[in-house]
Enzyme design. Sequence first.
Site, PDB file in Angstrom:
ATOM      1  N   ARG A 144       0.851  -1.385   0.074  1.00 16.98           N
ATOM      2  CA  ARG A 144       0.112  -0.010   0.013  1.00 16.98           C
ATOM      3  C   ARG A 144       0.940   1.167   0.010  1.00 16.98           C
ATOM      4  NH1 ARG A 144      -5.291  -1.530   2.139  1.00 16.98           N
ATOM      5  NH2 ARG A 144      -6.260   0.387   2.067  1.00 16.98           N
ATOM      6  N   TYR A 147       0.706   4.348  -2.491  1.00 12.88           N
ATOM      7  CA  TYR A 147      -0.078   5.155  -2.320  1.00 12.88           C
ATOM      8  C   TYR A 147       0.036   6.142  -1.288  1.00 12.88           C
ATOM      9  CZ  TYR A 147      -5.182   6.622  -2.272  1.00 12.88           C
ATOM     10  OH  TYR A 147      -6.520   7.584  -2.484  1.00 12.88           O
ATOM     11  N   GLY A 150       3.399   8.126  -1.369  1.00  7.32           N
ATOM     12  CA  GLY A 150       2.888   9.102  -2.348  1.00  7.32           C
ATOM     13  C   GLY A 150       2.178  10.312  -1.917  1.00  7.32           C
ATOM     14  N   VAL A 190     -17.459  -1.091  -1.518  1.00  8.16           N
ATOM     15  CA  VAL A 190     -18.900  -0.948  -1.806  1.00  8.16           C
ATOM     16  C   VAL A 190     -19.125  -1.322  -3.056  1.00  8.16           C
ATOM     17  CG1 VAL A 190     -20.800   1.131  -1.951  1.00  8.16           C
ATOM     18  CG2 VAL A 190     -19.083   1.111  -0.152  1.00  8.16           C
ATOM     19  N   SER A 191     -18.335  -1.114  -4.274  1.00  5.72           N
ATOM     20  CA  SER A 191     -18.847  -1.643  -5.589  1.00  5.72           C
ATOM     21  C   SER A 191     -18.805  -3.154  -5.696  1.00  5.72           C
ATOM     22  CB  SER A 191     -18.079  -0.845  -6.751  1.00  5.72           C
ATOM     23  OG  SER A 191     -16.605  -0.721  -6.262  1.00  5.72           O
ATOM     24  N   GLN A 211     -12.862  -5.585  10.447  1.00  3.11           N
ATOM     25  CA  GLN A 211     -12.270  -4.114  10.338  1.00  3.11           C
ATOM     26  C   GLN A 211     -13.356  -3.224  10.034  1.00  3.11           C
ATOM     27  OE1 GLN A 211     -12.282  -6.842   8.098  1.00  3.11           O
ATOM     28  NE2 GLN A 211     -11.856  -6.383   5.996  1.00  3.11           N
ATOM     29  N   THR A 212     -13.137  -1.965  10.402  1.00  3.92           N
ATOM     30  CA  THR A 212     -14.096  -0.883   9.976  1.00  3.92           C
ATOM     31  C   THR A 212     -13.921   0.229   8.990  1.00  3.92           C
ATOM     32  OG1 THR A 212     -13.299   0.602  11.871  1.00  3.92           O
ATOM     33  CG2 THR A 212     -15.061  -1.004  12.640  1.00  3.92           C
ATOM     34  N   ASP A 275      -3.769  -4.331   5.600  1.00  5.26           N
ATOM     35  CA  ASP A 275      -5.131  -3.629   5.692  1.00  5.26           C
ATOM     36  C   ASP A 275      -5.521  -2.954   6.807  1.00  5.26           C
ATOM     37  OD1 ASP A 275      -7.716  -4.344   3.410  1.00  5.26           O
ATOM     38  OD2 ASP A 275      -8.544  -3.793   5.662  1.00  5.26           O
ATOM     39  N   PRO A 276      -6.039  -1.566   6.898  1.00  6.31           N
ATOM     40  CA  PRO A 276      -6.170  -0.872   8.139  1.00  6.31           C
ATOM     41  C   PRO A 276      -7.462  -1.539   8.996  1.00  6.31           C
ATOM     42  CG  PRO A 276      -5.841   0.654   6.442  1.00  6.31           C
ATOM     43  CD  PRO A 276      -5.878  -0.619   5.827  1.00  6.31           C
TER      44      PRO A 276
HETATM   45  P1  NAD Z   1     -10.562   7.287  -9.488  1.00  6.85           P
HETATM   46  O1  NAD Z   1      -9.640   6.258  -9.729  1.00  6.85           O
HETATM   47  O2  NAD Z   1     -12.119   7.016 -10.049  1.00  6.85           O
HETATM   48  O3  NAD Z   1      -9.973   8.647 -10.393  1.00  6.85           O
HETATM   49  C1  NAD Z   1      -8.955   9.052 -10.456  1.00  6.85           C
HETATM   50  C2  NAD Z   1      -8.791   9.609 -11.659  1.00  6.85           C
HETATM   51  O4  NAD Z   1      -7.522   9.953 -11.963  1.00  6.85           O
HETATM   52  C3  NAD Z   1      -9.090   8.731 -13.000  1.00  6.85           C
HETATM   53  O5  NAD Z   1     -10.129   9.489 -13.841  1.00  6.85           O
HETATM   54  C4  NAD Z   1      -7.605   8.531 -13.582  1.00  6.85           C
HETATM   55  O6  NAD Z   1      -7.732   8.210 -15.160  1.00  6.85           O
HETATM   56  C5  NAD Z   1      -7.059   9.692 -13.235  1.00  6.85           C
HETATM   57  N1  NAD Z   1      -5.603   9.559 -13.272  1.00  6.85           N
HETATM   58  C6  NAD Z   1      -4.801   8.478 -12.602  1.00  6.85           C
HETATM   59  N2  NAD Z   1      -3.667   8.790 -12.814  1.00  6.85           N
HETATM   60  C7  NAD Z   1      -3.265   9.867 -13.724  1.00  6.85           C
HETATM   61  C8  NAD Z   1      -2.152  10.461 -14.263  1.00  6.85           C
HETATM   62  N3  NAD Z   1      -1.154  10.261 -13.960  1.00  6.85           N
HETATM   63  N4  NAD Z   1      -2.757  11.632 -15.062  1.00  6.85           N
HETATM   64  C9  NAD Z   1      -3.818  12.056 -15.390  1.00  6.85           C
HETATM   65  N5  NAD Z   1      -4.933  11.629 -14.867  1.00  6.85           N
HETATM   66  C10 NAD Z   1      -4.645  10.357 -14.100  1.00  6.85           C
HETATM   67  O7  NAD Z   1     -10.551   7.590  -8.070  1.00  6.85           O
HETATM   68  P2  NAD Z   1     -11.649   8.435  -7.127  1.00  6.85           P
HETATM   69  O8  NAD Z   1     -12.042   7.775  -6.250  1.00  6.85           O
HETATM   70  O9  NAD Z   1     -12.161   9.353  -7.795  1.00  6.85           O
HETATM   71  O10 NAD Z   1     -10.494   9.337  -6.289  1.00  6.85           O
HETATM   72  C11 NAD Z   1     -10.143  10.657  -6.758  1.00  6.85           C
HETATM   73  C12 NAD Z   1      -8.905  11.356  -5.915  1.00  6.85           C
HETATM   74  O11 NAD Z   1      -9.426  11.291  -4.395  1.00  6.85           O
HETATM   75  C13 NAD Z   1      -7.759  10.313  -5.892  1.00  6.85           C
HETATM   76  O12 NAD Z   1      -6.663  11.286  -5.979  1.00  6.85           O
HETATM   77  C14 NAD Z   1      -7.926   9.526  -4.789  1.00  6.85           C
HETATM   78  O13 NAD Z   1      -6.656   9.255  -3.997  1.00  6.85           O
HETATM   79  C15 NAD Z   1      -8.603  10.493  -3.647  1.00  6.85           C
HETATM   80  N6  NAD Z   1      -9.269   9.741  -2.639  1.00  6.85           N
HETATM   81  C16 NAD Z   1     -10.483   9.121  -2.908  1.00  6.85           C
HETATM   82  C17 NAD Z   1     -11.172   8.551  -2.043  1.00  6.85           C
HETATM   83  C18 NAD Z   1     -12.651   7.603  -2.393  1.00  6.85           C
HETATM   84  O14 NAD Z   1     -12.981   6.959  -1.434  1.00  6.85           O
HETATM   85  N7  NAD Z   1     -12.882   7.882  -3.393  1.00  6.85           N
HETATM   86  C19 NAD Z   1     -10.598   8.360  -0.689  1.00  6.85           C
HETATM   87  C20 NAD Z   1      -9.299   9.250  -0.349  1.00  6.85           C
HETATM   88  C21 NAD Z   1      -8.800   9.892  -1.356  1.00  6.85           C
HETATM   89  N1  UDP Z   2     -12.933  -5.551   1.431  1.00 10.46           N
HETATM   90  C1  UDP Z   2     -13.649  -6.546   1.483  1.00 10.46           C
HETATM   91  N2  UDP Z   2     -14.041  -7.307   0.401  1.00 10.46           N
HETATM   92  C2  UDP Z   2     -14.031  -6.729  -1.004  1.00 10.46           C
HETATM   93  C3  UDP Z   2     -13.244  -5.475  -0.994  1.00 10.46           C
HETATM   94  C4  UDP Z   2     -12.772  -4.994   0.070  1.00 10.46           C
HETATM   95  O1  UDP Z   2     -13.722  -6.970   2.577  1.00 10.46           O
HETATM   96  O2  UDP Z   2     -14.451  -7.305  -1.884  1.00 10.46           O
HETATM   97  C5  UDP Z   2     -12.502  -4.860   2.714  1.00 10.46           C
HETATM   98  C6  UDP Z   2     -10.925  -4.417   2.485  1.00 10.46           C
HETATM   99  O3  UDP Z   2     -10.077  -5.426   2.939  1.00 10.46           O
HETATM  100  C7  UDP Z   2     -10.953  -3.212   3.396  1.00 10.46           C
HETATM  101  C8  UDP Z   2     -12.622  -2.671   3.358  1.00 10.46           C
HETATM  102  O4  UDP Z   2     -13.065  -3.615   2.694  1.00 10.46           O
HETATM  103  O5  UDP Z   2     -11.106  -3.763   4.751  1.00 10.46           O
HETATM  104  C9  UDP Z   2     -12.337  -1.514   2.437  1.00 10.46           C
HETATM  105  O6  UDP Z   2     -11.679  -1.671   1.185  1.00 10.46           O
HETATM  106  P1  UDP Z   2     -11.498  -0.792   0.171  1.00 10.46           P
HETATM  107  O7  UDP Z   2     -10.629  -1.418  -0.821  1.00 10.46           O
HETATM  108  O8  UDP Z   2     -12.898  -0.329  -0.308  1.00 10.46           O
HETATM  109  O9  UDP Z   2     -10.786   0.650   0.660  1.00 10.46           O
HETATM  110  P2  UDP Z   2      -9.544   0.782   1.890  1.00 10.46           P
HETATM  111  O10 UDP Z   2      -8.858  -0.386   2.250  1.00 10.46           O
HETATM  112  O11 UDP Z   2      -8.589   1.651   0.742  1.00 10.46           O
HETATM  113  O12 UDP Z   2     -10.047   1.694   2.542  1.00 10.46           O
END
Ligand code: NAD
Ligand code: UDP
Length: 330
Positions: A144, A147, A150, A190-191, A211-212, A275-276
């Site tokens: 992880r 990410y 980074g 979720v998806s 895990q929550t 995994d947190p």
């Molecule tokens: P996502 O993967 O749906 O969207 C990311 C977008 O960035 C995509 O359209 C992808 O094509 C584009 N992308 C990736 N690398 C790129 C690059 N090098 N140059 C140009 N475009 C690039 O993700 P998201 O859920 O929409 O997340 C958006 C932002 O929010 C991300 O930076 C993510 O780290 C941050 N974030 C999201 C969540 C969440 O739960 N959705 C949580 C924490 C942080």
């Molecule tokens: N997770 C799960 N089943 C799945 C996908 C994810 O149990 O099909 C768990 C995963 O191990 C984590 C939590 O759901 O504990 C959230 O995962 P997600 O990838 O959505 O986000 P993140 O771990 O980055 O919070």
Amino acid sequence: MHLQKTVLITGGAGFVGSYLCEKLLDAGNPVVCVDNFFTGRRANIAHLLANPMFEVVRHDITLPYFAEVDEIYNMACPASPVHYQFDPVQTTKTSVIGAINMLGLAKRVKAKVLQASTSEVYGDPSVHPQTEGYWGNVNPIGPRSCYDEGKRCAETLFFDYRRQHDVHIKVARIFNTYGPRMLPNDGRVVSNFVVQALKGDPITIYGNGKQTRSFCYVEDLVDGLIRLMGTDKAVTGPINLGNPGEFSMLELAEMIIELVGSRSEIVFRPLPVDDPRQRQPDITQAAEKLGWAPTTPLKAGLGKTITYFDQLLRGLEDHSRVRPPAAVVR
Ligand code: NAD
Ligand code: UDP
């Protein structure tokens, strides 16, 4: 009088970015969406293409990009563990070099710049709920880390550009966000659960399901991001944006099975590395500084998400192509 701002949204064709494009266009602002379409889709922004104020640029933010803009939302970066671990070196480059490029642009054109940071900067947190003052518990060398580290380095760069070059920065620490327009094969929980429940496939819980996470509906999040961008220069963040409601993955699975009316069984799969165990935002600062709190309860947001995926799956001829991927387990 409402002043229009030209807004650059990197990652604008992604899940969260597409809502930002929509909301900012609705408010009358010209929007430039920059995306390399790694996890973004044209379908997410197809309904915006007819708007003359909307521009889409295929570009990778690890390379410099120049445009005369007033505000930059730096959303580009894959957010699902499955996708950000697919090419971890590119993930770090996107976070770090992408941040340098966007901060350089902000410095040059004197734009405000907002970084989409993440609750992952807290790692597997030993402070609960997480406040912005907590420095985190992050493994620097695990799967992880591309990410987490980074995004942590991007935060460092944001604050150094402020100290060194007086750039007007905003850092939002986003907690798990969900809603329509997530990819069916996104890999996030979720998806995955919704697609599995709709198809009657087994619901894959990783680990014991205790895990929550705390899930924020996407439109609530986007409202918080826009409010943060609207603050004056003294408000930099980092500021937590998320829904404090905390649920175990077992509770989430049961809720989705019930809402879908699915006959899916629950199966247990290995827990991904690092995994947190728990995650819940303290959003006191967001309330105080932005007057923000999420308003969509989990069941209501899941209802909208289920409707979206139901329609999407019905429209696809070959459902096997959207099977959620297995977790990356090392
Ligand atoms: P996502 O993967 O749906 O969207 C990311 C977008 O960035 C995509 O359209 C992808 O094509 C584009 N992308 C990736 N690398 C790129 C690059 N090098 N140059 C140009 N475009 C690039 O993700 P998201 O859920 O929409 O997340 C958006 C932002 O929010 C991300 O930076 C993510 O780290 C941050 N974030 C999201 C969540 C969440 O739960 N959705 C949580 C924490 C942080
Ligand atoms: N997770 C799960 N089943 C799945 C996908 C994810 O149990 O099909 C768990 C995963 O191990 C984590 C939590 O759901 O504990 C959230 O995962 P997600 O990838 O959505 O986000 P993140 O771990 O980055 O919070």
